[in-house]
Design an enzyme around this catalytic site. Structure first.
Site, short mmCIF file in Angstrom:
data_model
loop_
_atom_site.label_atom_id
_atom_site.label_comp_id
_atom_site.label_asym_id
_atom_site.label_seq_id
_atom_site.Cartn_x
_atom_site.Cartn_y
_atom_site.Cartn_z
N ASP A 98 -4.28 -6.44 4.65
CA ASP A 98 -3.63 -5.14 4.51
C ASP A 98 -4.70 -4.06 4.59
OD1 ASP A 98 -1.95 -3.02 3.92
OD2 ASP A 98 -1.94 -3.40 1.77
N ASP A 100 -5.01 -0.02 4.25
CA ASP A 100 -4.29 1.15 3.74
C ASP A 100 -5.19 2.36 3.88
OD1 ASP A 100 -3.00 3.12 2.23
OD2 ASP A 100 -2.17 1.66 0.84
N ASP A 295 -7.55 -4.39 1.73
CA ASP A 295 -7.10 -4.45 0.34
C ASP A 295 -7.27 -5.90 -0.11
OD1 ASP A 295 -5.86 -4.32 -2.09
OD2 ASP A 295 -4.04 -3.34 -1.37
#
Length: 392
Positions: A98, A100, A295
């Protein structure tokens, strides 16, 4: 969010889902499913521990429930609908990454626009894919725009699905460059002594063929190219900015860079002791510049829920969208992820938070107050909490 706004968005999300063609992930019936419905009040309540058997046909479920957010698990289980993780019977998990934009060190919150944040996130995505494809050799990758602030990458190569958390932690550390030591990147070779020196010597090199060593070498060579293009005084001043490098060492390092370029290009960083000292610093700069700022808990969590491609993001109204590998460079999330359902219509909204709007190739400032706007703009503003549905 006012009830009128919520009712409108829920209805239009349902319209989207009734037209959408959504492909569930592999082994969909072995995964846990979850969703967040449109509920009144400031909070969001996750409904989870559902199996595909509980939901039924995914497209019919989405059209019926019209959820705000939809998720499925990275993990595959014997009993995905069991109410506790210990009862589910874990089989394996995808390796999920992930990215972000809110968490990227290159992003300055409050200064970078939404489009600028997403552009920086795409740069980080390309760095991540370089690790996954070239360093690890993974082949079964799915790249997804999250619909919000970044990107997801699902790795489903059979060889990684059974990895426990500790092994996934090692992959995280590698792509983040955590704990990387310069000496680990350097190949040391004993060579015969030179004229006037009978004892063997050590030759230290960086590989130019891949991995962190090649990244460090590329960073060092870029600095060498920059120094060679500068006039001597400026180049020496630049080199003296490094700790422990005085004028004598700076001059020696510059001469080494100019006189031994072919050796440096081949990976030899032993052209002078001062240059080797500088290379250590440059290698650390390469780690900071080239790592993939993922992440970390998402990748190490074998039970993580992740957004369903084809669903809508309830915080933006944009589509969670799969991206073909060769289409990533050209992909524009603020245009390509605008659902067709929300195009071609105008609606009225009461803007509560004015400011910049970047969407569908357009950039403009909207003032607080009553406006008639293209529906995709109105949905975006309402989903992000910047507007309420106005009276038509």
């Amino acid at each position: 969010m006012e009830s009128r706004t919520q009712t409108y968005l829920r209805g239009r999300f349902g319209d989207h889902y009734r037209q959408a063609d959504i492909s569930p992930p592999p082994a969909a019936n072995e995964r846990e499913w979850g969703f967040i419905p449109w509920t009144e009040g400031p909070g969001e309540t996750m409904v989870r521990h559902r199996s595909l058997l509980d939901l039924g046909d995914i497209e019919a479920f989405l059209g019926r429930k019209k959820p705000r957010h939809v998720y499925f698990s990275a993990g595959r289980y014997d009993d995905p609908s069991a109410s506790s993780m210990s009862e589910k019977g874990w089989r394996s998990s995808d390796l999920v990454f992930d990215l972000d934009a809110d968490h990227l060190p290159s992003v300055t919150l409050g200064e970078d626009t939404y489009a600028e944040m997403l552009a920086k996130c795409k740069d980080a995505l390309l760095r991540l894919l370089d690790f996954l494809e070239n360093d690890f050799g993974f082949e079964d990758l799915t790249v997804v725009f999250s619909g919000g602030r970044g990107y997801h990458v699902h790795v489903r190569d059979e060889g990684i699905r059974g990895l426990e958390r500790d092994a996934r932690r090692e992959i995280v550390d590698y792509v983040r460059g955590i704990g990387l030591e310069f000496d680990e990147l350097v190949d040391v070779e004993t060579v015969a002594g030179t004229a006037g020196r009978s004892s063997p010597a050590e030759k230290r090199t960086l590989t130019t063929e891949g991995g962190w060593s090649a990244r460090a070498h590329s960073h060092i060579l870029t600095e060498v190219d920059r120094l060679r293009e500068m006039d001597e005084d400026d180049a020496i001043a630049r080199l003296r900015q490094y700790d422990g490098i005085g004028e004598g060492k700076a001059t020696a390092a510059l001469n080494a860079a100019r006189d031994n370029y072919d050796q440096l290009a081949a990976g030899n960083i032993d052209v002078h002791s001062a240059f080797y000292q500088i290379s250590k610093v440059l290698a650390l700069e390469a780690v900071a510049a080239d790592n993939a700022p993922i992440d970390e808990p998402v990748t190490t969590d074998t039970n993580r829920l992740i957004r369903l491609p084809g669903s809508l993001h309830g915080g933006s109204g944009l589509e969670v969208q799969r991206i073909d590998r060769d289409a990533i460079e050209a992909f524009d999330p603020l245009s390509d992820a605008v659902p067709e359902t929300f195009r071609g219509h105008e609606i009225t909204v009461e803007v509560t938070e004015g400011g910049l709007v970047e969407l569908d190739g357009d950039s403009f400032t909207v003032e607080a107050g009553h406006h008639t706007v293209p529906e995709h703009v109105g949905v975006f503003l309402m989903a992000r909490g910047r507007a309420e549905k106005g009276q038509e």
